[in-house]
Every structure is written in structure tokens, then in C-alpha cells.
Design an enzyme around this catalytic site. Sequence first.
Site, short mmCIF file in Angstrom:
data_model
loop_
_atom_site.label_atom_id
_atom_site.label_comp_id
_atom_site.label_asym_id
_atom_site.label_seq_id
_atom_site.Cartn_x
_atom_site.Cartn_y
_atom_site.Cartn_z
N SER A 1 21.38 32.65 52.05
CA SER A 1 20.26 33.42 52.01
C SER A 1 19.42 32.58 51.07
O SER A 1 18.44 32.39 51.39
CB SER A 1 20.37 34.97 51.53
OG SER A 1 20.73 35.68 52.38
N GLY B 1 46.44 23.56 29.63
CA GLY B 1 47.07 23.01 31.52
C GLY B 1 48.59 23.32 30.91
O GLY B 1 48.92 24.29 29.65
N CYS C 1 43.92 25.02 23.39
CA CYS C 1 45.43 25.24 23.92
C CYS C 1 45.91 24.17 24.15
O CYS C 1 46.20 23.49 23.39
CB CYS C 1 45.51 26.05 25.35
SG CYS C 1 46.80 26.61 25.28
N TYR C 2 46.77 24.04 25.32
CA TYR C 2 47.11 22.13 25.90
C TYR C 2 46.08 21.06 25.48
O TYR C 2 46.26 20.16 24.29
CB TYR C 2 47.33 22.31 27.59
CG TYR C 2 47.93 20.01 27.57
CD1 TYR C 2 49.21 20.44 27.20
CD2 TYR C 2 46.94 19.74 27.49
CE1 TYR C 2 49.77 18.86 27.53
CE2 TYR C 2 47.58 17.45 28.37
CZ TYR C 2 48.78 18.34 27.33
OH TYR C 2 49.42 16.36 27.75
N LYS D 1 28.70 31.28 41.77
CA LYS D 1 28.95 32.70 42.55
C LYS D 1 27.12 33.29 41.38
O LYS D 1 26.22 33.57 42.22
CB LYS D 1 29.55 33.30 42.60
CG LYS D 1 29.21 34.56 43.58
CD LYS D 1 29.20 33.58 45.38
CE LYS D 1 29.05 35.19 46.18
NZ LYS D 1 29.02 34.20 47.42
N GLU E 1 37.52 30.77 26.91
CA GLU E 1 37.07 30.84 28.13
C GLU E 1 37.05 32.80 28.41
O GLU E 1 36.44 33.10 29.18
CB GLU E 1 37.07 29.94 28.89
CG GLU E 1 38.62 30.12 29.18
CD GLU E 1 39.49 29.25 28.12
OE1 GLU E 1 39.44 29.41 27.51
OE2 GLU E 1 40.95 29.04 28.70
N HIS F 1 42.69 31.07 24.07
CA HIS F 1 41.67 30.47 25.14
C HIS F 1 40.35 31.60 24.88
O HIS F 1 39.59 32.41 24.62
CB HIS F 1 41.99 30.87 25.92
CG HIS F 1 43.50 30.20 27.12
ND1 HIS F 1 42.96 29.15 27.27
CD2 HIS F 1 44.19 30.47 26.49
CE1 HIS F 1 43.93 28.39 28.01
NE2 HIS F 1 44.97 29.09 26.96
N VAL G 1 24.56 36.05 50.42
CA VAL G 1 24.28 35.87 49.26
C VAL G 1 23.44 34.37 49.57
O VAL G 1 22.96 33.97 49.26
CB VAL G 1 25.10 35.96 48.23
CG1 VAL G 1 23.38 35.56 46.68
CG2 VAL G 1 25.00 37.34 47.41
N ASP G 2 24.89 33.30 49.86
CA ASP G 2 24.71 31.95 48.90
C ASP G 2 23.49 30.81 50.52
O ASP G 2 22.66 30.75 50.53
CB ASP G 2 25.88 31.34 50.19
CG ASP G 2 26.87 31.69 49.01
OD1 ASP G 2 26.59 32.43 47.78
OD2 ASP G 2 28.40 31.53 49.48
N SER H 1 23.33 33.62 57.42
CA SER H 1 23.90 34.72 57.96
C SER H 1 24.13 36.03 57.69
O SER H 1 24.42 37.36 57.56
CB SER H 1 26.24 34.08 57.34
OG SER H 1 25.76 34.74 56.16
#
Length: 523
Positions: free
Chosen positions: A239, A60, A89-90, A379, A181, A179, A236-237, A233
Amino acid sequence: MNDVMQTDRILIIDFGSQVTQLIARRVRESGVYCEIHPFQKVTTESIRAFDPKGVILSGGPASVHEMETPRAPEGLFTDDLSLPVLGICYGEQTMVQQMGGQVTASDHQEFGRAMVEVINDCVLFQGVWSPGETHQVWMSHGDRVEVLPDGFRPVAQTENAPFAAIANDDRKFYAVQFHPEVVHTPDGAKLLSNFTHKICDCRGAWTMAAFKDEAIQKVHDQVGDGRVICGLSGGVDSSVVAVLLHEAIGNQLQCVFVDHGLMRMNEADEVVGLFRDHYNIPLVHRDASNLFIGALEGVDDPEVKRKTIGKLFIDVFEEEAKNIGGAKFLAQGTLYPDVIESVSFTGGPSVTIKSHHNVGGLPERMNMDLVEPLRELFKAEVRALGRELDLPESFVRRHPFPGPGLAIRIPGAISRDKLETLRKVDAIYLEEIRNAGLYDAIWQAFAVLLPVQTVGVMGDARTYDNVCALRAVTSADGMTADYYPYNHEFLGRTANRIINEVRGINRVVYDITSKPPGTVEWE
Ligand code: XMP
């Protein structure tokens, strides 16, 4: 219900780092479900209610020395909860401070790549790092830990951080100053996986196959024998939502495809062909292109374009929903990044750069309940779910396409002729990208038709035609982006084809703007 997925979960307490979402993605990639909760909302009781197998404290922007700095609930560090904790980290600094250690503001701030030296064995490093080795990590901190709380030992150090990683094995408390990640810590995902599996004892049952079964069951429970309308539409989402719901409730699902006439070449046919003809999903295809193009006549302001399209979309969708007899439920492809409450330190409203929420307000207006089966997914997970549902790769991997479509890729007022020209340019461009095997390396690629005419020469004749711009970016989430570094040969070949094959274009330029300062779309 799959109870493994219910019990094995990790809680990430967000202290406002820019990359908290990446922690969640890495944890999910290790096969473990997790959620991000903002620190302001987390209490010892809320942790107990969520019932995680471990807790991660994010980084953070705050310094533990400031007044009113965020803290983790005390119950985490007393015997109250007895859960494994990983501070990042924080998260490390607040853990140390709250447990009686000491953190000071350092003269030597560390930002960017650093090398850590592993100085002790640690379960966090098992099978990845060994004592005596040095490894690349990503640092971003000003404060540093000076004195460890009782029970902790250092397990890795850097030149400027003697306690770059620390461990209290009895209590299963671990912390890292770097970090893990981010991709710049190449072994970071493995360290996080050690935390979730070896320290928290999670089994790794968060797979898309398991998610699919659970999601189908949840949809059943929610909608019963009610009807569900889904706006399709071709992205991807939507569908994935459509195919998942169809598998769950069959013909209780009714899809509506509002064709605004601002799609790419052949795209409308592909959508109808796949969903109606291949999947046999009940689908209304409403060709409303005249309505949309008519309403956009003379409109050149990008925000007015968006609002006009958004409003018409809702009108047409509502009309079609009524035509098919209405429904109790509306399905939407809302994703997890849309529902995470982000931690804001300024508290002020952020500036609207572009109004993206094309269909906001639709469920309230139509008085329908929402079905949002992707609410928990990122996603990449939606794509994995699409594969699990046997959606064709061409749909699963499709680049994002904005709701207002080609209208925001024609600066100034649009017209049918301009749309036609842009479609041809765009189709050639995408064909060349696919032929070169570059489609999947790019986040989004498209052409823009500029309202600029330039002089050229073709054969022996002078031309005075339009310029088009090509854009291609790499990105992780659309929030920031870099232009794609094509080689000159690709650009030359594509430009030649466009100028030779599309009447009305005599010049092609390539957009090399990153975001920020540019945006992905031109409008
Ligand atoms: P920008 O241009 O804001 O784009 O950098 C970031 C991502 O959002 C998409 N985009 C939109 N999507 N409605 C949408 O549904 C919109 O009005 C809109 N404007 C931009 C853009 O294509 C990129 O993926």
C-alpha cells in the site's frame, strides 16, 4: 536531493549479534541514517567510500581468544580514518584487543539484567546518567576487559565487569560491555543518541518527510517516463509503495490486485475502494478466486498449498501485466531486513521451515527492472512513511497477513464453505479485539478452522460441529513471538459470540504456544 541525509550517516559493522538490527533501529530513531555491513565485507577503503560520521561495532557470538575471530579494519584505530567509534559487547572487546589492551575469559559470565554504576562523567551519558548513580542494563558476555589500552579511562562498572563502559575522549572512541540497543537497557536509546548527535555530530535529518521527498526524486530519476506495475495486496508495504509511486509518477503507475479468494471478509472491497475510488490509482482488480480455489481442491499439504498459490499468482499477474500492455518496471515492497546480508558463522544453509517467498522469480521471468523504494526501511519506518503519505490509520497499522491467506488457516483441504465459515469467525474475533482496544497491542491475530468435529449441546439438541482456534501473538519482527495474554472475560465473550453467531462451530480454543517452538501460522 537532500544532502543532509546524504552526509549524516553511521556505519554499523556487524559481528553477528542477534540484535544488530536493533542498533540500526535505535540509530534511525535518533534521526540518523545508518546501514549494517557484515564485518567480512568491511575494509578501511569501504568505510572511506561509505563516508560515515561514526562507526558502531556490534556484539557477536565470537570470543576474541578464538583463532580467526572477526576484527574491525585496522584503519579505524590508526589515524587513517579518524572517525568516532562505539564498540558494543564483542565490539568493545575487539576494540580493546586491537588497540593493545587485554581481554580474558571470565569465570563470571554475565547474562541478563545487571546494574551498572556510573563512576565518571562521559559525553555518552550526558543528560542521562551521572556519576554515583546505578542503572539497569542488559549484559550478555563471557569474556571481559582486563587491561585498558593507552588513552582510555573507565566510566562505568558492574560487579563482574570493571570496564562496563570506557572512553578515550581525545580520539572519540567509546565502548560498552552491555547492550544499549535492547529495551532491557531502558536508557540505551538515549546513550546511542548521545553517540550519534554529541559525539559524531549528526544533525538528525533522517525524518520520514525528508525520506519521502528523496524517495520520490529517486523514483523519478529511475523510471523517467517509463511505466511501472505494482502488485497490490492491501498489506502495509505494498500500500505504501503504491501511494508513494502514485505521488511520484501519477498515472505512469498501474496497480494489479490479484484477488485469490483467500482474503478476509470485505478485504478485497476495501482495497479496491481505497486505491481505485479514493486515490484514483489505475487499478486492475482480477477476481481469480475460482481459479485458485479450484487448483487447491484436495490439496492438504501446507507446502503444496503455498507453491500452488505462489505459482498461480505469478501466472495471473503476468497475464494481467500483458493485458495492460506490459511495463518496463515492477515495483516491490522489499524492506531493509530482507536485504541486510546476515553474518553466518556456521556458513551452512538454514532449514526451510516454510517457503514464504510467494512471488520469487517474477521480475526475472517478466524481464522487468525492479523499483524498490522501501529497501532502506524497517517496518516501523514504513508505517511512519504511510502516515506521511496520509494513508488511513486502518491501513498503516494493519496486522501482517500471509500471501497464501486463509488457505494456511484451514489445516487440510480447503473449500468455499470452510472459507466462508472461517471468514465469519475471524470477523467476529477481530471486531471484539478492536472493541476491546487491543488491536495495536497485538502483532497478529486470526482464527484457524480445525478439521476436527466435537460433540456439543445447544438448546436441547446435540451438536456435532467444528472446532476453531483463536491465535494472537506479540512480536517485534515475526521471528519470535509470545501468545497474547487475554483476560478470561474477553475470551469467554468472544467464544460465546462465535458459537452463537457462526453455524458449524460449537467449540472455541485459544492457542497459547509461543514461537519457538510453535510458528505463528498453523501451517
Ligand atoms: P510463521 O508462521 O513462519 O510466520 O511463524 C511468521 C510471519 O510470516 C507470515 N507468514 C507468511 N507470509 N507467505 C507470507 O507472505 C507465507 O507463506 C507465510 N507464512 C507465514 C505469518 O503470517 C507471520 O507474520
